[in-house]
Write a protein that holds these residues in place. Structure first.
Motif, short mmCIF file in Angstrom:
data_model
loop_
_atom_site.label_atom_id
_atom_site.label_comp_id
_atom_site.label_asym_id
_atom_site.label_seq_id
_atom_site.Cartn_x
_atom_site.Cartn_y
_atom_site.Cartn_z
N VAL A 5 0.87 -1.18 0.00
CA VAL A 5 0.00 0.00 0.00
C VAL A 5 0.90 1.22 0.00
O VAL A 5 1.69 1.43 0.92
CB VAL A 5 -0.93 0.01 1.24
CG1 VAL A 5 -1.80 1.25 1.23
CG2 VAL A 5 -1.77 -1.24 1.29
N LYS A 8 -0.84 5.46 1.55
CA LYS A 8 -2.12 5.19 2.22
C LYS A 8 -3.28 5.08 1.24
O LYS A 8 -4.42 5.38 1.56
CB LYS A 8 -2.42 6.26 3.27
CG LYS A 8 -1.42 6.29 4.39
CD LYS A 8 -1.77 7.34 5.41
CE LYS A 8 -0.71 7.39 6.50
NZ LYS A 8 -0.98 8.41 7.50
N ASN A 9 -2.99 4.63 0.03
CA ASN A 9 -4.01 4.49 -1.00
C ASN A 9 -4.49 3.03 -1.03
O ASN A 9 -3.98 2.19 -1.78
CB ASN A 9 -3.44 4.90 -2.36
CG ASN A 9 -4.53 5.09 -3.39
OD1 ASN A 9 -5.66 4.68 -3.19
ND2 ASN A 9 -4.18 5.72 -4.50
N VAL A 10 -5.49 2.75 -0.22
CA VAL A 10 -6.00 1.39 -0.08
C VAL A 10 -6.78 0.97 -1.32
O VAL A 10 -6.73 -0.20 -1.73
CB VAL A 10 -6.88 1.27 1.18
CG1 VAL A 10 -7.47 -0.12 1.31
CG2 VAL A 10 -6.08 1.61 2.42
N ASP A 11 -7.48 1.89 -1.96
CA ASP A 11 -8.27 1.56 -3.15
C ASP A 11 -7.37 1.03 -4.27
O ASP A 11 -7.70 0.05 -4.93
CB ASP A 11 -9.04 2.78 -3.64
CG ASP A 11 -10.15 3.19 -2.68
OD1 ASP A 11 -10.66 2.30 -1.96
OD2 ASP A 11 -10.48 4.39 -2.64
N GLN A 12 -6.25 1.68 -4.46
CA GLN A 12 -5.32 1.25 -5.50
C GLN A 12 -4.74 -0.13 -5.17
O GLN A 12 -4.62 -0.99 -6.04
CB GLN A 12 -4.19 2.26 -5.65
CG GLN A 12 -3.23 1.96 -6.78
CD GLN A 12 -2.14 3.01 -6.89
OE1 GLN A 12 -2.01 3.86 -6.03
NE2 GLN A 12 -1.36 2.93 -7.94
N LEU A 14 -6.21 -2.42 -3.36
CA LEU A 14 -7.30 -3.39 -3.53
C LEU A 14 -7.48 -3.76 -5.00
O LEU A 14 -7.68 -4.93 -5.34
CB LEU A 14 -8.60 -2.81 -2.96
CG LEU A 14 -9.77 -3.76 -2.87
CD1 LEU A 14 -9.45 -4.93 -1.95
CD2 LEU A 14 -10.99 -3.02 -2.34
N ARG A 15 -7.38 -2.77 -5.87
CA ARG A 15 -7.48 -3.04 -7.31
C ARG A 15 -6.34 -3.95 -7.76
O ARG A 15 -6.54 -4.89 -8.55
CB ARG A 15 -7.43 -1.74 -8.11
CG ARG A 15 -8.78 -1.13 -8.34
CD ARG A 15 -8.74 -0.08 -9.44
NE ARG A 15 -7.70 0.91 -9.21
CZ ARG A 15 -7.89 2.11 -8.68
NH1 ARG A 15 -9.09 2.47 -8.29
NH2 ARG A 15 -6.90 2.95 -8.51
N LYS A 18 -7.07 -7.51 -6.57
CA LYS A 18 -8.10 -8.16 -7.38
C LYS A 18 -7.53 -8.58 -8.74
O LYS A 18 -7.84 -9.66 -9.25
CB LYS A 18 -9.28 -7.21 -7.60
CG LYS A 18 -10.18 -7.09 -6.39
CD LYS A 18 -11.36 -6.20 -6.70
CE LYS A 18 -12.27 -6.07 -5.50
NZ LYS A 18 -13.41 -5.19 -5.77
#
Length: 68
Positions: A5, A8-12, A14-15, A18
């Protein structure tokens, strides 16, 4: 499997996770294991997948040779 991470960019992150799971075939495996598959069905599915792969490879090869 490890995902870093950054900033602190959790969305990136997570992508990225996936995408890695998709590439490894984890989602497909989970879907197949959701229900019991009879050995005869498994054998037929594997055979159909092999035929599909062979046809795809032949199609790509023919396209490559046609363009040369």
């Amino acid at each position: 499997m490890q995902i870093n991470v950054r900033d602190k960019n959790v969305d990136q992150a997570l992508r990225a996770l996936k995408k890695k799971l998709q590439r490894e075939g984890v989602f497909r495996e989970m879907k197949l294991r959701q229900y019991f598959e009879k050995p005869s069905e498994k054998k037929a599915r594997k055979r159909a997948e092999a035929i599909r792969r062979a046809r795809k490879l032949a199609r790509k090869k023919a396209q490559r040779e046609g363009m040369l």
